[in-house]
Motif scaffolding. Structure first.
Motif, PDB file in Angstrom:
ATOM      1  N   CYS A  75       0.831  -1.205   0.000  1.00  0.00           N
ATOM      2  CA  CYS A  75       0.000   0.000   0.000  1.00  0.00           C
ATOM      3  C   CYS A  75       0.867   1.258   0.000  1.00  0.00           C
ATOM      4  N   GLY A  76       0.225   2.385  -0.260  1.00  0.00           N
ATOM      5  CA  GLY A  76       0.918   3.666  -0.302  1.00  0.00           C
ATOM      6  C   GLY A  76       0.867   4.394   1.027  1.00  0.00           C
ATOM      7  N   GLY A  77       1.002   5.710   0.985  1.00  0.00           N
ATOM      8  CA  GLY A  77       1.050   6.518   2.191  1.00  0.00           C
ATOM      9  C   GLY A  77      -0.328   6.853   2.722  1.00  0.00           C
ATOM     10  N   SER A  78      -0.429   7.021   4.027  1.00  0.00           N
ATOM     11  CA  SER A  78      -1.622   7.441   4.763  1.00  0.00           C
ATOM     12  C   SER A  78      -2.753   6.419   4.723  1.00  0.00           C
ATOM     13  N   VAL A  79      -2.448   5.158   4.353  1.00  0.00           N
ATOM     14  CA  VAL A  79      -3.454   4.093   4.309  1.00  0.00           C
ATOM     15  C   VAL A  79      -2.840   2.809   4.861  1.00  0.00           C
ATOM     16  N   ASP A  80      -3.714   1.813   5.116  1.00  0.00           N
ATOM     17  CA  ASP A  80      -3.248   0.487   5.497  1.00  0.00           C
ATOM     18  C   ASP A  80      -3.685  -0.519   4.436  1.00  0.00           C
ATOM     19  N   ARG A  81      -3.608  -1.815   4.747  1.00  0.00           N
ATOM     20  CA  ARG A  81      -3.858  -2.822   3.728  1.00  0.00           C
ATOM     21  C   ARG A  81      -5.285  -2.808   3.213  1.00  0.00           C
ATOM     22  N   LEU A 132       5.260  -8.769  -7.338  1.00  0.00           N
ATOM     23  CA  LEU A 132       5.139  -7.667  -6.381  1.00  0.00           C
ATOM     24  C   LEU A 132       4.424  -6.496  -7.034  1.00  0.00           C
ATOM     25  N   TYR A 133       3.404  -5.996  -6.361  1.00  0.00           N
ATOM     26  CA  TYR A 133       2.651  -4.821  -6.815  1.00  0.00           C
ATOM     27  C   TYR A 133       2.718  -3.750  -5.740  1.00  0.00           C
ATOM     28  N   GLY A 134       3.003  -2.518  -6.151  1.00  0.00           N
ATOM     29  CA  GLY A 134       2.992  -1.396  -5.228  1.00  0.00           C
ATOM     30  C   GLY A 134       2.249  -0.223  -5.821  1.00  0.00           C
ATOM     31  N   THR A 135       1.580   0.526  -4.959  1.00  0.00           N
ATOM     32  CA  THR A 135       0.826   1.684  -5.418  1.00  0.00           C
ATOM     33  C   THR A 135       1.362   2.961  -4.780  1.00  0.00           C
ATOM     34  N   SER A 136       1.508   4.012  -5.564  1.00  0.00           N
ATOM     35  CA  SER A 136       1.949   5.326  -5.103  1.00  0.00           C
ATOM     36  C   SER A 136       3.314   5.223  -4.416  1.00  0.00           C
TER      37      SER A 136
END
Length: 257
Positions: free
Chosen positions: A27-33, A88-92
């Protein structure tokens, strides 16, 4: 939900869904899974998906001192339960973390990035290079709300009226609860320029961008494609940074197939 211990003993929480080749979601910043939960459910139709909470947020633990290497070790722990390697996948900013982890030699089979927010020199101003210290100072002073406000207004660039509305929303306490992790993502992003480590990525990589995203994001994402040997670009029509999982999932499935 399950948990696994990272190298420093921190408990890392994750959900495991589906059956098939392993995919890990960052996940990205300011969030969780939970922000990746809709995507995890769709990918689980033909993959075993590991959707984890990065340290300091959600159901995962934390440690007094942060370092990007600790996040790499968290990924190591998830890869281990996934069988030793995974897509592997990543956002922001999570995409930036996924890129750095892959460049550092983590057992990634394919790398998919959704809009890593690197900023080229141009009309969009980069956040201050010391953004992480700004967040840490706010949190140390007990002003978690100010850290969250700074992220929304000064880093993301959301209008003042949206930030004011956000502070009155039911989800605002959750923003304050993980405000200390904003410094983690700021550390990952550095000065928001594309890291030299991108040239060390050797696995098949695709950088996905929304067709309706801002021009600075499109240009930055293309520069990431150019910086990673053999990388390709993917466009998800009509989407912006806050992508609809139903629109993104088919493109990811095609790439991971």
């Amino acid at each position: 939900m399950e948990k696994v211990a990272s190298a420093d003993g921190t408990a890392i929480a994750y959900d495991r869904l589906g059956e098939g080749p392993a995919v890990v979601l960052v996940c990205g910043g300011s969030v969780d899974r939970m922000s990746n939960a809709p995507l995890a459910a769709l990918l689980a139709e033909n993959h075993t998906v590991y959707n984890y909470d990065r340290r300091g947020r959600g159901d995962s633990g934390d440690a007094p001192q942060y370092a990007i290497e600790r996040e790499f070790e968290d990924l190591d722990a998830i890869f281990a339960v996934a069988g030793g390697s995974a897509h592997l996948y990543g956002t922001s900013s999570g995409a930036a973390l996924a890129l750095l982890a892959t460049a550092a030699g983590r057992p990634v089979t394919k790398l998919a990035l959704w809009e890593p927010p690197y900023i080229l020199e141009g009309p969009r101003k980069r956040p201050p290079a010391d953004t992480a210290s700004i967040y840490r100072a706010f949190v140390a002073e007990g002003r978690r709300d100010k850290a969250a406000e700074y992220f929304m207004a000064e880093v993301v660039g959301l209008p003042a009226e949206f930030v004011a509305m956000a502070k009155e929303s039911p989800w605002w306490p959750a923003q304050e609860a993980i405000a200390h992790t904003l410094a983690y993502d700021a550390t990952v992003m550095g000065d928001y320029s594309i890291p030299a480590a991108a040239s060390s990525v050797t696995v098949p990589t695709r950088v996905f961008t929304g067709g309706a995203s801002e021009e600075w994001m499109k240009q930055g994402n293309q520069a990431v494609v150019d910086a990673i040997p053999g990388a390709t670009a993917g466009v998800v029509p009509d989407q912006q940074h806050n992508v609809d999982a139903a629109a993104l999932a088919p493109a990811l499935k095609e790439f991971f197939a």
